[in-house]
Design a protein around this motif. Structure first.
Motif, short mmCIF file in Angstrom:
data_model
loop_
_atom_site.label_atom_id
_atom_site.label_comp_id
_atom_site.label_asym_id
_atom_site.label_seq_id
_atom_site.Cartn_x
_atom_site.Cartn_y
_atom_site.Cartn_z
N HIS A 126 -28.64 43.03 20.62
CA HIS A 126 -29.28 44.00 19.63
C HIS A 126 -28.19 44.70 20.06
CE1 HIS A 126 -34.12 43.47 20.42
NE2 HIS A 126 -33.45 42.65 19.45
N ALA A 127 -27.83 44.88 21.33
CA ALA A 127 -25.99 45.48 22.43
C ALA A 127 -24.94 45.38 21.42
CB ALA A 127 -25.82 45.53 24.06
N LEU A 128 -25.10 43.64 21.06
CA LEU A 128 -23.98 43.12 21.09
C LEU A 128 -23.29 43.07 19.76
CD1 LEU A 128 -23.41 40.11 22.88
CD2 LEU A 128 -22.11 42.06 23.46
N LYS A 129 -24.80 43.25 19.01
CA LYS A 129 -24.64 43.37 17.14
C LYS A 129 -23.19 44.19 16.32
CE LYS A 129 -27.22 43.78 13.06
NZ LYS A 129 -26.30 44.88 12.43
N ILE A 130 -23.32 45.22 17.16
CA ILE A 130 -22.08 45.99 16.48
C ILE A 130 -20.47 45.49 17.11
CG2 ILE A 130 -20.43 48.18 15.60
CD1 ILE A 130 -23.61 49.69 15.75
N PRO A 131 -20.42 45.69 17.99
CA PRO A 131 -19.11 44.67 18.71
C PRO A 131 -19.00 43.41 17.60
CG PRO A 131 -20.37 45.86 20.12
CD PRO A 131 -21.17 46.06 19.46
N PHE A 159 -20.50 33.45 19.90
CA PHE A 159 -20.77 32.16 19.81
C PHE A 159 -21.64 32.45 21.35
CE2 PHE A 159 -16.31 30.07 19.29
CZ PHE A 159 -17.02 29.15 17.57
N ALA A 160 -21.67 33.43 21.62
CA ALA A 160 -22.77 33.77 22.59
C ALA A 160 -24.31 33.97 21.86
CB ALA A 160 -22.79 34.65 23.78
N ILE A 161 -24.17 34.95 20.88
CA ILE A 161 -25.16 35.03 20.05
C ILE A 161 -26.02 33.52 19.14
CG2 ILE A 161 -26.00 36.27 17.86
CD1 ILE A 161 -23.79 38.35 18.95
N ALA A 162 -24.52 32.47 18.77
CA ALA A 162 -25.11 31.59 18.48
C ALA A 162 -25.87 31.27 18.86
CB ALA A 162 -23.52 30.89 17.42
N ALA A 163 -25.35 30.49 20.29
CA ALA A 163 -25.96 29.92 21.99
C ALA A 163 -27.66 30.18 21.59
CB ALA A 163 -25.58 29.94 22.81
#
Length: 425
Positions: A292-297, A76-80
């Motif tokens: 970018h760092a969160l993409k794979i996780p 949800f952080a990425i969506a936000a």
């Protein structure tokens, strides 16, 4: 057209894989599946499902809570982040007149499903209505990744309707975040804890973002801002995110939304390149670097989200299933078409060049793929103890969210019948 193919393909395939495994597992050995999902990681912990014991709040951290309430906060952080940049940045896709018609269509794409869902529930009688009414928001969702994939198939990558669809989907996500926060609290509201989350976000913004830039006025080297970016990097925002998340949990708001206040405080790019645009990989602001760092996780998290939430027995199919599905495949296209038409013609806001009015209906069919967020809302809307017709309402509603994939077939057929001309560049 923005090159988001790799992004949505990775996210979609892992999510589908988790959902398929869950469906097979739940129908082959439901007991072991539910034991796995509700496995207790830590009892009497400071985070987890809350229940009262001898007048004190007792929290239990289960695998389901870890996935849905803790790890999904990153999704949800990425969506936000995408919503925030679309709203505030130069060339942001939700800024100005160009976003007016998609935003109006988004409103229709939410009111249509709600009307169909609650209207049909009322027709089925008060018993059904009382059991399912809390799930009114389930069919309002649009899954960005799957809708984009189907949109490309129906319209072609270069068709203006695909960009219109992306704008609608991301606005839908923004509205979904607001609905989750307001209408689906996880417990009794304690506004002082929400104030704590806001205070943490404001303090983080002032100390680590605004103040260095203020002190660097007239300094072309921007020494203080550079030191903050290179030495402290993302750590102040990560720590603030943990504190804000805890504040949301204690406030009774859904913890999966707990990172949102802090997302707004992170240094970001000066202009937008589009929703999940490939050009963003070359930006070195902290907000894009964190994404970018969160993409794979997050890809891995979505696999486990599908695994933990899509495990529904086929015997759970019932009236809530059809209500959710009707809200999506009837309410979405009609709502998007009606409100999009009103915006484009009576209000004279227009449509993108090369997009026909009838294309609005096809866009609405594509947007009827709810899946990810619909599954999430179904999980929080109904307590697992609520039953109707001898089955759990939550499971039946989830099945409706899963069945929304039929909208992909409907979209392709509608595109053929309405003579959509594909544009590939």
């Amino acid at each position: 057209m923005y090159r988001v193919w790799n992004f949505v393909t990775n996210y979609s395939l892992l999510l589908i894989a988790g959902a398929v495994v869950a469906l097979l597992w739940a129908n082959i050995d439901p007991h072991s599946y539910h034991d796995f999902v509700e496995f207790v990681l830590i009892d009497d912990f400071f985070i987890g499902h809350a229940h009262e014991v001898d007048g004190h709040i007792h929290r239990t951290l289960t695998l389901h809570y870890l996935i849905n309430d803790v790890l999904m906060a990153l999704f949800f952080a990425i969506a936000a982040k995408e919503v925030w940049e679309a709203v505030i940045l130069q060339n942001g896709s939700l800024r100005g007149k160009k976003a007016a018609t998609p935003l109006f269509a988004t409103l229709g794409g939410m009111l249509g499903p709600i009307t169909v869902y609650l209207g049909l529930a009322a027709i089925l009688g008060s018993t059904t209505f009382d059991a399912v009414s809390r799930g009114w928001a389930i069919p309002t969702a649009t899954d960005i990744a799957f809708s984009y994939l189907v949109g490309r198939i129906v319209f072609g990558a270069g068709h203006p309707a695909v960009r219109f669809l992306l704008l609608l989907a991301i606005a839908d996500d923004a509205a979904g975040l607001i609905i989750l926060a307001i209408f689906y609290p996880s417990g009794e509201l304690a506004m002082e804890w929400f104030g704590f989350s806001v205070l943490v976000a404001v303090a983080t913004f002032v100390i680590f973002n605004w103040l260095p830039r203020y002190l660097d006025r007239g300094d072309q080297l921007r020494k203080r801002s550079t030191w903050m970016r290179t030495k402290l990097s993302f750590w102040p925002y990560a720590i603030a995110g943990c504190l804000s998340w805890y504040g949301f949990q204690e406030a009774g708001l859904h913890p999966a939304l707990g990172l949102l206040p802090v997302v707004l405080t992170i240094p970001h790019a000066d202009r937008a390149f589009g929703i999940f645009a490939e050009a963003e990989q070359y930006l070195h602001d902290i907000l894009n670097e964190m994404e970018h760092a969160l993409k794979i996780p997050v890809e891995i998290i979505l696999f486990f989200f599908g695994l933990a939430n899509a495990g529904v027995e086929f015997s759970s199919i019932g009236s809530p299933t059809w209500l959710v599905l009707a809200g999506l495949i009837i309410g979405k296209p009609v709502g998007v078409m009606l409100f999009g038409y009103i915006a484009a013609h009576p209000l004279k806001l227009g449509l993108p060049a090369g997009m026909r009015t009838i294309d609005l209906f096809v866009v609405g069919c594509v947007a009827a793929i709810g899946f990810t967020v619909s599954l999430f809302i179904a999980a929080v809307a109904f307590d697992s103890s609520v039953q109707l017709e001898g089955m759990r309402v939550q499971d039946a509603a989830k099945m409706g969210a899963l069945f929304s994939f039929v909208a992909a077939i409907i979209s392709i057929v509608a595109g053929k019948l309405l003579r959509v001309e594909k544009q590939h560049s």
